[in-house]
Design a protein around this motif. Sequence first.
Motif, PDB file in Angstrom:
ATOM      1  N   PRO A 122       0.822  -1.214   0.000  1.00 17.18           N
ATOM      2  CA  PRO A 122       0.000   0.000   0.000  1.00 17.18           C
ATOM      3  C   PRO A 122       0.859   1.269   0.000  1.00 17.18           C
ATOM      4  CG  PRO A 122      -0.005  -1.008   2.169  1.00 17.18           C
ATOM      5  CD  PRO A 122       0.727  -1.950   1.263  1.00 17.18           C
ATOM      6  N   HIS A 123       0.385   2.271  -0.708  1.00 17.40           N
ATOM      7  CA  HIS A 123       1.089   3.553  -0.755  1.00 17.40           C
ATOM      8  C   HIS A 123       1.150   4.202   0.619  1.00 17.40           C
ATOM      9  CE1 HIS A 123       1.443   3.448  -5.072  1.00 17.40           C
ATOM     10  NE2 HIS A 123       0.167   3.124  -5.151  1.00 17.40           N
ATOM     11  N   SER A 124       0.228   3.840   1.504  1.00 20.22           N
ATOM     12  CA  SER A 124       0.185   4.450   2.836  1.00 20.22           C
ATOM     13  C   SER A 124       1.419   4.119   3.676  1.00 20.22           C
ATOM     14  CB  SER A 124      -1.091   4.031   3.576  1.00 20.22           C
ATOM     15  OG  SER A 124      -1.168   2.630   3.676  1.00 20.22           O
ATOM     16  N   LEU A 125       2.211   3.123   3.285  1.00 19.80           N
ATOM     17  CA  LEU A 125       3.450   2.836   4.018  1.00 19.80           C
ATOM     18  C   LEU A 125       4.418   4.013   3.936  1.00 19.80           C
ATOM     19  CD1 LEU A 125       4.214  -0.910   3.160  1.00 19.80           C
ATOM     20  CD2 LEU A 125       3.265   0.033   5.271  1.00 19.80           C
ATOM     21  N   GLN A 126       4.248   4.851   2.932  1.00 20.56           N
ATOM     22  CA  GLN A 126       5.108   6.027   2.784  1.00 20.56           C
ATOM     23  C   GLN A 126       4.911   7.025   3.920  1.00 20.56           C
ATOM     24  OE1 GLN A 126       4.471   7.677  -1.121  1.00 20.56           O
ATOM     25  NE2 GLN A 126       4.690   5.694  -2.093  1.00 20.56           N
ATOM     26  N   LEU A 127       3.832   6.883   4.655  1.00 15.59           N
ATOM     27  CA  LEU A 127       3.562   7.783   5.781  1.00 15.59           C
ATOM     28  C   LEU A 127       4.412   7.462   7.001  1.00 15.59           C
ATOM     29  CD1 LEU A 127      -0.342   7.806   5.570  1.00 15.59           C
ATOM     30  CD2 LEU A 127       1.232   9.561   4.724  1.00 15.59           C
ATOM     31  N   LEU A 128       5.084   6.310   6.983  1.00 11.82           N
ATOM     32  CA  LEU A 128       5.873   5.876   8.141  1.00 11.82           C
ATOM     33  C   LEU A 128       7.318   6.346   8.010  1.00 11.82           C
ATOM     34  CD1 LEU A 128       4.481   2.247   8.503  1.00 11.82           C
ATOM     35  CD2 LEU A 128       3.936   4.228   9.915  1.00 11.82           C
ATOM     36  N   ASP A 129       7.635   7.408   8.699  1.00 13.60           N
ATOM     37  CA  ASP A 129       8.985   7.965   8.630  1.00 13.60           C
ATOM     38  C   ASP A 129      10.039   7.047   9.230  1.00 13.60           C
ATOM     39  OD1 ASP A 129       8.013  10.260   7.404  1.00 13.60           O
ATOM     40  OD2 ASP A 129       7.697  11.272   9.326  1.00 13.60           O
ATOM     41  N   SER A 130       9.657   6.210  10.205  1.00 13.12           N
ATOM     42  CA  SER A 130      10.617   5.331  10.892  1.00 13.12           C
ATOM     43  C   SER A 130      10.854   4.008  10.172  1.00 13.12           C
ATOM     44  CB  SER A 130      10.123   5.029  12.307  1.00 13.12           C
ATOM     45  OG  SER A 130       9.975   6.211  13.044  1.00 13.12           O
ATOM     46  N   LEU A 131      10.031   3.681   9.189  1.00 10.35           N
ATOM     47  CA  LEU A 131      10.105   2.374   8.529  1.00 10.35           C
ATOM     48  C   LEU A 131      11.426   2.212   7.782  1.00 10.35           C
ATOM     49  CD1 LEU A 131       8.424  -0.188   8.147  1.00 10.35           C
ATOM     50  CD2 LEU A 131       7.537   0.809   6.054  1.00 10.35           C
ATOM     51  N   ARG A 132      12.178   1.176   8.138  1.00 12.01           N
ATOM     52  CA  ARG A 132      13.479   0.916   7.530  1.00 12.01           C
ATOM     53  C   ARG A 132      13.528  -0.407   6.764  1.00 12.01           C
ATOM     54  NH1 ARG A 132      13.456   5.452   8.162  1.00 12.01           N
ATOM     55  NH2 ARG A 132      14.560   6.683   9.674  1.00 12.01           N
ATOM     56  N   LEU A 133      12.686  -1.376   7.160  1.00 19.23           N
ATOM     57  CA  LEU A 133      12.722  -2.703   6.551  1.00 19.23           C
ATOM     58  C   LEU A 133      11.307  -3.216   6.332  1.00 19.23           C
ATOM     59  CD1 LEU A 133      14.416  -5.340   5.838  1.00 19.23           C
ATOM     60  CD2 LEU A 133      13.812  -6.058   8.139  1.00 19.23           C
ATOM     61  N   VAL A 134      11.022  -3.640   5.115  1.00 16.52           N
ATOM     62  CA  VAL A 134       9.756  -4.290   4.786  1.00 16.52           C
ATOM     63  C   VAL A 134      10.111  -5.597   4.097  1.00 16.52           C
ATOM     64  CG1 VAL A 134       7.588  -4.176   3.512  1.00 16.52           C
ATOM     65  CG2 VAL A 134       8.545  -2.095   4.525  1.00 16.52           C
ATOM     66  N   ASP A 135       9.739  -6.711   4.701  1.00 17.14           N
ATOM     67  CA  ASP A 135      10.008  -8.031   4.134  1.00 17.14           C
ATOM     68  C   ASP A 135       8.718  -8.562   3.538  1.00 17.14           C
ATOM     69  OD1 ASP A 135      10.641 -10.625   3.504  1.00 17.14           O
ATOM     70  OD2 ASP A 135      11.388 -11.162   5.492  1.00 17.14           O
ATOM     71  N   MET A 136       8.645  -8.592   2.214  1.00 10.66           N
ATOM     72  CA  MET A 136       7.448  -9.069   1.515  1.00 10.66           C
ATOM     73  C   MET A 136       7.758 -10.272   0.629  1.00 10.66           C
ATOM     74  SD  MET A 136       5.494  -5.526   0.539  1.00 10.66           S
ATOM     75  CE  MET A 136       3.903  -6.313   0.295  1.00 10.66           C
ATOM     76  N   ARG A 137       8.803 -11.022   0.978  1.00 14.85           N
ATOM     77  CA  ARG A 137       9.175 -12.190   0.181  1.00 14.85           C
ATOM     78  C   ARG A 137       8.007 -13.169   0.041  1.00 14.85           C
ATOM     79  NH1 ARG A 137      12.673 -15.156   3.460  1.00 14.85           N
ATOM     80  NH2 ARG A 137      11.932 -13.853   5.146  1.00 14.85           N
ATOM     81  N   CYS A 138       7.993 -13.874  -1.075  1.00 14.78           N
ATOM     82  CA  CYS A 138       7.070 -14.982  -1.308  1.00 14.78           C
ATOM     83  C   CYS A 138       5.607 -14.576  -1.205  1.00 14.78           C
ATOM     84  CB  CYS A 138       7.371 -16.147  -0.370  1.00 14.78           C
ATOM     85  SG  CYS A 138       9.046 -16.775  -0.530  1.00 14.78           S
ATOM     86  N   ASN A 139       5.269 -13.461  -1.832  1.00 11.88           N
ATOM     87  CA  ASN A 139       3.886 -13.011  -1.984  1.00 11.88           C
ATOM     88  C   ASN A 139       3.615 -12.905  -3.481  1.00 11.88           C
ATOM     89  OD1 ASN A 139       2.378 -12.082   0.604  1.00 11.88           O
ATOM     90  ND2 ASN A 139       4.482 -11.386   0.937  1.00 11.88           N
ATOM     91  N   PRO A 140       2.380 -13.081  -3.905  1.00  7.21           N
ATOM     92  CA  PRO A 140       2.066 -12.962  -5.335  1.00  7.21           C
ATOM     93  C   PRO A 140       1.922 -11.495  -5.771  1.00  7.21           C
ATOM     94  CG  PRO A 140       0.087 -13.552  -4.140  1.00  7.21           C
ATOM     95  CD  PRO A 140       1.211 -13.531  -3.140  1.00  7.21           C
ATOM     96  N   LEU A 141       2.993 -10.714  -5.589  1.00  9.80           N
ATOM     97  CA  LEU A 141       2.941  -9.276  -5.890  1.00  9.80           C
ATOM     98  C   LEU A 141       2.788  -9.026  -7.379  1.00  9.80           C
ATOM     99  CD1 LEU A 141       5.837  -8.151  -3.542  1.00  9.80           C
ATOM    100  CD2 LEU A 141       3.398  -7.840  -3.158  1.00  9.80           C
ATOM    101  N   LYS A 142       1.949  -8.044  -7.695  1.00 12.36           N
ATOM    102  CA  LYS A 142       1.770  -7.625  -9.084  1.00 12.36           C
ATOM    103  C   LYS A 142       2.924  -6.729  -9.474  1.00 12.36           C
ATOM    104  CE  LYS A 142      -2.316  -5.858  -8.395  1.00 12.36           C
ATOM    105  NZ  LYS A 142      -3.580  -5.157  -8.594  1.00 12.36           N
ATOM    106  N   PRO A 143       3.455  -6.860 -10.683  1.00 13.85           N
ATOM    107  CA  PRO A 143       4.523  -5.954 -11.122  1.00 13.85           C
ATOM    108  C   PRO A 143       3.981  -4.537 -11.234  1.00 13.85           C
ATOM    109  CG  PRO A 143       3.910  -7.487 -12.874  1.00 13.85           C
ATOM    110  CD  PRO A 143       3.082  -7.844 -11.684  1.00 13.85           C
ATOM    111  N   THR A 144       4.809  -3.546 -10.901  1.00 16.70           N
ATOM    112  CA  THR A 144       4.396  -2.160 -11.011  1.00 16.70           C
ATOM    113  C   THR A 144       4.669  -1.649 -12.401  1.00 16.70           C
ATOM    114  OG1 THR A 144       6.553  -1.448 -10.206  1.00 16.70           O
ATOM    115  CG2 THR A 144       4.791  -1.660  -8.570  1.00 16.70           C
ATOM    116  N   ALA A 145       3.866  -0.686 -12.806  1.00 15.57           N
ATOM    117  CA  ALA A 145       4.003  -0.133 -14.171  1.00 15.57           C
ATOM    118  C   ALA A 145       5.121   0.872 -14.244  1.00 15.57           C
ATOM    119  CB  ALA A 145       2.695   0.490 -14.591  1.00 15.57           C
TER     120      ALA A 145
END
Length: 145
Positions: A122-145
């Motif tokens: 979600p784009h809303s993760l950009q609101l988190l100034d402290s966020l340093r690591l997001v682990d999203m391995r092994c998800n059926p993510l859609k490619p971004t345009a």
Amino acid sequence: LVELDVSYNEVQQALFLKPQGLPSLRRLSLRGNRLSKIKMREADVPSLTELDLSDNEFVHWPGELDPLPNLRRISFENNRLKSLVSESVVAHRRMWVPASGAHTLPALAELCVARNELREAPHSLQLLDSLRLVDMRCNPLKPTA
């Protein structure tokens, strides 16, 4: 009590805390149970910095997970999450954002959601100034345009 590990106990419901809660609790592991919902209020766990909800049965982001101001690390690894946000929205900084979700955890530095059913970040993760690591391995993510 600073750390509580209730992992692999077939727990199906959230733990009920006494009215005074667990004010000193910093780490809580509920890994490997059968949870699909959890209700956690800031008043019950004001010092919580790490929450492990891996290997459970979550399909949706728990809407009753209060914005925990000190939570720095949360893990939902190996669940069935389809989204990191709720479907209801609220106004925030001149835009509409989901009412609850990972973005409501202001001190969050690490978010582990590997091995779920997420199709996008979600784009809303950009609101988190402290966020340093997001682990999203092994998800059926859609490619971004």
